[in-house]
Design a protein around this motif. Structure first.
Motif, PDB file in Angstrom:
ATOM      1  N   TRP A 297      -3.975  -0.077  19.051  1.00 33.90           N
ATOM      2  CA  TRP A 297      -5.253  -0.054  19.765  1.00 33.90           C
ATOM      3  C   TRP A 297      -6.169   1.079  19.303  1.00 33.90           C
ATOM      4  CZ3 TRP A 297      -5.706  -4.533  21.493  1.00 33.90           C
ATOM      5  CH2 TRP A 297      -4.640  -5.205  22.064  1.00 33.90           C
ATOM      6  N   ILE A 298      -5.606   2.118  18.739  1.00 33.21           N
ATOM      7  CA  ILE A 298      -6.417   3.276  18.384  1.00 33.21           C
ATOM      8  C   ILE A 298      -6.649   3.382  16.878  1.00 33.21           C
ATOM      9  CG2 ILE A 298      -6.529   5.803  18.449  1.00 33.21           C
ATOM     10  CD1 ILE A 298      -4.842   5.652  21.018  1.00 33.21           C
ATOM     11  N   PHE A 299      -5.611   3.174  16.083  1.00 32.30           N
ATOM     12  CA  PHE A 299      -5.680   3.537  14.672  1.00 32.30           C
ATOM     13  C   PHE A 299      -5.770   2.387  13.679  1.00 32.30           C
ATOM     14  CE2 PHE A 299      -3.544   7.148  16.742  1.00 32.30           C
ATOM     15  CZ  PHE A 299      -4.510   8.092  16.495  1.00 32.30           C
ATOM     16  N   ILE A 300      -5.510   1.158  14.067  1.00 28.05           N
ATOM     17  CA  ILE A 300      -5.677   0.025  13.158  1.00 28.05           C
ATOM     18  C   ILE A 300      -6.937  -0.701  13.590  1.00 28.05           C
ATOM     19  CG2 ILE A 300      -4.723  -2.119  12.271  1.00 28.05           C
ATOM     20  CD1 ILE A 300      -1.959  -0.950  12.612  1.00 28.05           C
ATOM     21  N   ALA A 301      -7.955  -0.597  12.755  1.00 24.84           N
ATOM     22  CA  ALA A 301      -9.274  -1.127  13.102  1.00 24.84           C
ATOM     23  C   ALA A 301      -9.317  -2.646  12.967  1.00 24.84           C
ATOM     24  CB  ALA A 301     -10.330  -0.507  12.196  1.00 24.84           C
ATOM     25  N   ILE A 302     -10.199  -3.258  13.718  1.00 19.22           N
ATOM     26  CA  ILE A 302     -10.436  -4.690  13.584  1.00 19.22           C
ATOM     27  C   ILE A 302     -10.905  -4.956  12.162  1.00 19.22           C
ATOM     28  CG2 ILE A 302     -11.909  -6.608  14.325  1.00 19.22           C
ATOM     29  CD1 ILE A 302     -11.938  -5.300  17.102  1.00 19.22           C
ATOM     30  N   GLY A 303     -10.285  -5.902  11.505  1.00 24.50           N
ATOM     31  CA  GLY A 303     -10.636  -6.244  10.134  1.00 24.50           C
ATOM     32  C   GLY A 303      -9.909  -5.444   9.078  1.00 24.50           C
TER      33      GLY A 303
ATOM     34  N   SER B   3       0.862  -1.173   0.000  1.00 21.96           N
ATOM     35  CA  SER B   3       0.000   0.000   0.000  1.00 21.96           C
ATOM     36  C   SER B   3       0.902   1.228   0.000  1.00 21.96           C
ATOM     37  CB  SER B   3      -0.912   0.039   1.222  1.00 21.96           C
ATOM     38  OG  SER B   3      -1.642   1.256   1.241  1.00 21.96           O
ATOM     39  N   CYS B   4       0.527   2.253  -0.759  1.00 20.76           N
ATOM     40  CA  CYS B   4       1.271   3.515  -0.731  1.00 20.76           C
ATOM     41  C   CYS B   4       0.984   4.280   0.563  1.00 20.76           C
ATOM     42  CB  CYS B   4       0.907   4.364  -1.944  1.00 20.76           C
ATOM     43  SG  CYS B   4       1.507   3.676  -3.507  1.00 20.76           S
ATOM     44  N   SER B   5      -0.015   3.833   1.318  1.00 19.39           N
ATOM     45  CA  SER B   5      -0.347   4.405   2.619  1.00 19.39           C
ATOM     46  C   SER B   5      -0.397   3.250   3.630  1.00 19.39           C
ATOM     47  CB  SER B   5      -1.696   5.123   2.539  1.00 19.39           C
ATOM     48  OG  SER B   5      -2.003   5.710   3.769  1.00 19.39           O
ATOM     49  N   PRO B   6       0.762   2.681   3.976  1.00 22.10           N
ATOM     50  CA  PRO B   6       0.802   1.462   4.778  1.00 22.10           C
ATOM     51  C   PRO B   6       0.481   1.676   6.255  1.00 22.10           C
ATOM     52  CG  PRO B   6       3.006   2.264   4.447  1.00 22.10           C
ATOM     53  CD  PRO B   6       2.098   3.175   3.657  1.00 22.10           C
ATOM     54  N   ASN B   7       0.041   0.596   6.911  1.00 20.00           N
ATOM     55  CA  ASN B   7      -0.128   0.632   8.349  1.00 20.00           C
ATOM     56  C   ASN B   7       0.934  -0.235   9.037  1.00 20.00           C
ATOM     57  OD1 ASN B   7      -1.133  -1.894   7.726  1.00 20.00           O
ATOM     58  ND2 ASN B   7      -3.245  -1.405   8.251  1.00 20.00           N
ATOM     59  N   LEU B   8       1.857  -0.792   8.246  1.00 18.32           N
ATOM     60  CA  LEU B   8       2.999  -1.541   8.765  1.00 18.32           C
ATOM     61  C   LEU B   8       4.273  -0.948   8.197  1.00 18.32           C
ATOM     62  CD1 LEU B   8       1.834  -5.237   8.195  1.00 18.32           C
ATOM     63  CD2 LEU B   8       1.709  -3.940  10.316  1.00 18.32           C
ATOM     64  N   ILE B   9       5.353  -1.043   8.966  1.00 21.19           N
ATOM     65  CA  ILE B   9       6.673  -0.675   8.461  1.00 21.19           C
ATOM     66  C   ILE B   9       7.573  -1.882   8.663  1.00 21.19           C
ATOM     67  CG2 ILE B   9       6.526   1.820   8.774  1.00 21.19           C
ATOM     68  CD1 ILE B   9       7.842   1.538  11.457  1.00 21.19           C
TER      69      ILE B   9
END
Length: 84
Positions: A47-53, A16-22
């Motif tokens: 806990w705050i910014f990566i949603a379930i699913g 993803s060009c906007s990843p949630n992992l590094i």
């Protein structure tokens, strides 16, 4: 109080060009960088910014190389249009 959490994942969605992992190189059993493992870590507070699913994804490369590269279809608002 839980201050650090490590989650082992079996599957992640990919690029993803906007990843949630590094990703970081992780040295295991020795200090040889040629034998390093790749560790994927949350790029923001889990806990705050990566949603379930929410799909887990990381950016395959941080610098674009000259040429056409490979088309990107991540649909992120800041998509570069290619993977590399």
């Amino acid at each position: 109080m839980l201050t650090r959490l490590t989650i082992y994942i079996l599957f992640e969605n990919g690029h993803s060009c906007s990843p949630n992992l590094i990703n970081y190189l992780v040295l295991v059993d020795n200090m040889d960088c040629q034998l390093a493992h790749v560790g994927l870590y949350a790029s923001r507070d889990v806990w705050i910014f990566i949603a379930i699913g929410e799909e887990l994804a990381y950016d395959y490369c941080s610098k674009l190389v000259p040429g056409e590269g490979h088309p990107c279809h991540c649909r992120a608002s800041n998509c570069r249009g290619r993977l590399y």
